[in-house]
Design an enzyme around this catalytic site. Structure first.
Site, short mmCIF file in Angstrom:
data_model
loop_
_atom_site.label_atom_id
_atom_site.label_comp_id
_atom_site.label_asym_id
_atom_site.label_seq_id
_atom_site.Cartn_x
_atom_site.Cartn_y
_atom_site.Cartn_z
N SER A 1 -15.16 12.47 -65.70
CA SER A 1 -13.84 12.11 -66.21
C SER A 1 -13.12 13.25 -66.92
O SER A 1 -11.89 13.37 -66.77
CB SER A 1 -13.95 10.88 -67.12
N HIS B 1 -13.09 6.23 -61.68
CA HIS B 1 -12.31 7.45 -61.47
C HIS B 1 -11.08 7.23 -60.60
O HIS B 1 -10.05 7.88 -60.81
CB HIS B 1 -13.22 8.54 -60.90
N GLU C 1 -18.82 14.21 -76.85
CA GLU C 1 -20.16 14.00 -76.28
C GLU C 1 -21.18 14.23 -77.37
O GLU C 1 -21.20 15.29 -78.01
CB GLU C 1 -20.40 14.95 -75.11
N ASP D 1 -16.42 5.02 -72.22
CA ASP D 1 -17.38 4.86 -71.13
C ASP D 1 -18.80 5.01 -71.66
O ASP D 1 -19.50 5.98 -71.35
CB ASP D 1 -17.07 5.91 -70.04
N ASP E 1 -20.02 11.62 -82.14
CA ASP E 1 -19.96 10.25 -81.66
C ASP E 1 -18.53 9.89 -81.30
O ASP E 1 -17.60 10.06 -82.11
CB ASP E 1 -20.48 9.32 -82.76
N GLY E 2 -18.34 9.37 -80.09
CA GLY E 2 -17.01 9.08 -79.61
C GLY E 2 -16.34 7.93 -80.32
O GLY E 2 -15.11 7.93 -80.51
N HIS F 1 -16.91 9.28 -74.36
CA HIS F 1 -18.28 9.50 -73.90
C HIS F 1 -18.21 10.37 -72.64
O HIS F 1 -18.39 9.92 -71.53
CB HIS F 1 -18.97 8.16 -73.59
#
Length: 286
Positions: A99, A18, A117, A168, A142-143, A41
């Site tokens: 994030s 971060h 997500e 991530d 799905d990212g 994610h």
């Protein structure tokens, strides 16, 4: 997928990720052109550190808790701590921003954010947190697949030539996750070659990551570097001893910012004398 980030929110890996994410946003927003950010994610975007999950592991105490207590004066760290305070001023003294929250905090009115997500409960919480923010689009999907669907970014009549992708994943597949992530990065670069990409990864034993470094160095990006933080020696395959970010097409001077930040984080968050932080170029810009 069983991973829940609530158990790990605010730990040393989140701090590294971060601090770097805010530095990346600040470097990109120097120019006035609007940005697009994709968080593949995203999790739920906001975490209560006084909740059962965070309290069960206590990981935040060695991360954001220690950083707040010692408050290093390095500017990028101060910027991050200010963002955490801003989050807590709205959501309570035990809140920790994920994030998506930090992206919403750092980016501007004409910028746009897509947060993905896959877990239904987490996606529902994410949508609830940001339902009133017109810049944020939440995708319960799905990212990795979203990188194909959402890049290159176009929203309405606006094409976004600048921006970032944060990847991530939970690494439940262990080292096999690197195969998926590198393939996604290659796909992303083919679709949006001017974008900045940040892939977070855990470090247990660094020597096990050598194949990943070699393959990452071959990606078709203009520049490739790693920023890593170890809080203890990387000598055990049974625990996360640190983490890193693979950064592709990093904006100008981000490397200087991170070079100053990483040793300060190691001094503050390190658990043994083997703690260290450093930056390594896999491919320097021309």
């Amino acid at each position: 997928m069983n991973y829940r980030h609530a158990f790990h929110a605010g730990n040393h890996a989140d701090v590294l990720k971060h601090v770097a994410l805010l530095a990346l946003c600040d470097a990109l927003t120097i120019k006035p052109a609007p940005l697009f950010a994709l968080d593949t994610h995203a999790g739920r975007g906001l975490y209560p550190l006084d909740g059962n999950s965070a309290q069960r592991t206590g990981e935040a105490e060695g991360g954001i808790g220690r950083l707040i207590a010692e408050a290093p004066k390095q500017p990028a760290i101060a910027r991050y701590l200010a963002a955490v305070r801003a989050c807590r001023s709205v959501h309570g003294p035990a809140a920790y921003p994920g994030s998506p929250w930090l992206l919403a905090h750092a980016l501007r009115e004409d910028d746009r954010i897509a947060a993905c997500e896959l877990q239904p409960e987490e996606a529902g919480q994410l949508r609830q947190h940001f339902h009133a923010d017109p810049r944020m689009a939440v995708h319960a999907r799905d990212g990795y697949a979203a990188m194909k669907a959402l890049l290159p970014p176009k929203i309405g009549a606006t094409r976004y030539n600048r921006g970032l992708v944060l990847i991530d994943p939970p690494y439940e597949a262990q080292l096999e996750e690197f195969d998926t992530a590198l393939a996604a990065l290659r796909e992303g670069l083919a679709r949006w070659p001017q974008g900045c990409y940040a892939l977070w990864y855990p470090i247990k034993r660094r020597r096990a990551l050598q194949p990943f470094y070699r393959r990452a160095a071959a990606l078709p990006a203009k520049s490739i570097l790693t920023a890593e933080l170890l809080v203890r020696a990387d000598d055990s395959p049974l625990r996360m001893n640190g983490s890193g970010l693979l950064l592709l097409n990093a904006p100008w001077q981000l490397d200087e910012t991170l070079t100053a930040v990483l040793p300060a984080l190691a001094r503050t968050l390190g658990e043994t004398s083997a703690a260290e932080g450093g930056l390594n170029w896999l491919k320097r810009p021309d």
